[in-house]
Motif scaffolding. Sequence first.
Motif, PDB file in Angstrom:
ATOM      1  N   LEU A  83      52.439   8.643 -12.749  1.00  0.00           N
ATOM      2  CA  LEU A  83      50.311   8.326 -12.299  1.00  0.00           C
ATOM      3  C   LEU A  83      51.171   9.644 -10.616  1.00  0.00           C
ATOM      4  CD1 LEU A  83      48.771   6.113 -12.667  1.00  0.00           C
ATOM      5  CD2 LEU A  83      50.429   4.906 -11.152  1.00  0.00           C
ATOM      6  N   ARG A  84      51.834   9.508  -9.997  1.00  0.00           N
ATOM      7  CA  ARG A  84      51.823  10.248  -8.673  1.00  0.00           C
ATOM      8  C   ARG A  84      51.240  11.650  -8.849  1.00  0.00           C
ATOM      9  NH1 ARG A  84      57.198   9.650  -6.487  1.00  0.00           N
ATOM     10  NH2 ARG A  84      56.773   7.889  -4.587  1.00  0.00           N
ATOM     11  N   ASP A  85      50.899  12.402 -10.054  1.00  0.00           N
ATOM     12  CA  ASP A  85      50.451  13.321 -10.674  1.00  0.00           C
ATOM     13  C   ASP A  85      49.707  13.365 -11.074  1.00  0.00           C
ATOM     14  OD1 ASP A  85      51.018  16.441 -11.448  1.00  0.00           O
ATOM     15  OD2 ASP A  85      50.349  15.010 -13.631  1.00  0.00           O
ATOM     16  N   LEU A  86      48.779  12.407 -11.719  1.00  0.00           N
ATOM     17  CA  LEU A  86      47.369  11.881 -11.989  1.00  0.00           C
ATOM     18  C   LEU A  86      46.802  11.656 -10.404  1.00  0.00           C
ATOM     19  CD1 LEU A  86      47.961   9.533 -14.859  1.00  0.00           C
ATOM     20  CD2 LEU A  86      47.392  12.138 -15.068  1.00  0.00           C
ATOM     21  N   ILE A  87      47.622  10.973  -9.205  1.00  0.00           N
ATOM     22  CA  ILE A  87      46.579  11.091  -7.934  1.00  0.00           C
ATOM     23  C   ILE A  87      46.326  12.378  -7.520  1.00  0.00           C
ATOM     24  CG2 ILE A  87      47.106   9.840  -6.347  1.00  0.00           C
ATOM     25  CD1 ILE A  87      48.105   7.492  -7.791  1.00  0.00           C
ATOM     26  N   SER A  88      47.826  13.100  -8.059  1.00  0.00           N
ATOM     27  CA  SER A  88      47.277  14.631  -7.106  1.00  0.00           C
ATOM     28  C   SER A  88      46.116  15.213  -7.472  1.00  0.00           C
ATOM     29  CB  SER A  88      49.078  14.851  -7.010  1.00  0.00           C
ATOM     30  OG  SER A  88      48.775  15.548  -7.885  1.00  0.00           O
ATOM     31  N   ARG A  89      45.726  14.836  -8.648  1.00  0.00           N
ATOM     32  CA  ARG A  89      44.848  15.766  -9.611  1.00  0.00           C
ATOM     33  C   ARG A  89      43.192  15.516  -9.218  1.00  0.00           C
ATOM     34  NH1 ARG A  89      46.234  16.334 -15.008  1.00  0.00           N
ATOM     35  NH2 ARG A  89      47.766  14.845 -14.920  1.00  0.00           N
ATOM     36  N   ARG A  90      43.049  14.344  -8.759  1.00  0.00           N
ATOM     37  CA  ARG A  90      42.223  13.960  -8.777  1.00  0.00           C
ATOM     38  C   ARG A  90      41.238  14.642  -7.551  1.00  0.00           C
ATOM     39  NH1 ARG A  90      40.665  12.700 -13.398  1.00  0.00           N
ATOM     40  NH2 ARG A  90      38.654  11.432 -12.112  1.00  0.00           N
ATOM     41  N   PRO A  91      40.097  14.141  -7.399  1.00  0.00           N
ATOM     42  CA  PRO A  91      39.437  15.122  -6.571  1.00  0.00           C
ATOM     43  C   PRO A  91      39.286  14.386  -5.096  1.00  0.00           C
ATOM     44  CG  PRO A  91      37.728  14.296  -8.064  1.00  0.00           C
ATOM     45  CD  PRO A  91      38.871  14.049  -8.190  1.00  0.00           C
TER      46      PRO A  91
END
Length: 127
Positions: free
Chosen positions: A117-125
């Motif tokens: 989840l941290r990784d996904l959040i960091s990749r969001r615009p």
Amino acid sequence: MNQNLILIADDDADVRDLLTVALEGAGYQAVGANDGRTAARILTVAKPIAMITDVRMPSMNGMELCRLARNTPALRDMAILMVSGNNHAYDVDAGMVAGADGYVAKPLQPKRIVSELRDLISRRPGA
């Protein structure tokens, strides 16, 4: 978007509790929903930074919930992680087509979920 809030949409209370403890231990706030319609209401009001959704839930499944989020302008940038007991390639592909950013098979490993989840959040615009 609420930069610290994660929605957990799963009809299994034990899964919601497990993920809530893991996320809160990692510094996030977590709110749970036991069905898709409740999750949809929470999404539109709370506008979380991310959502973890089970694929199979009553009243609105995770695929429908994911498509709803992706078609709602205020929620388009939210990170979405699908979880399911089904981990066949077809199921994963269907989740991605619905708009999920990631897909994790059950049984869940809380540390892996938080990391993913941290990784996904960091990749969001706008992250």
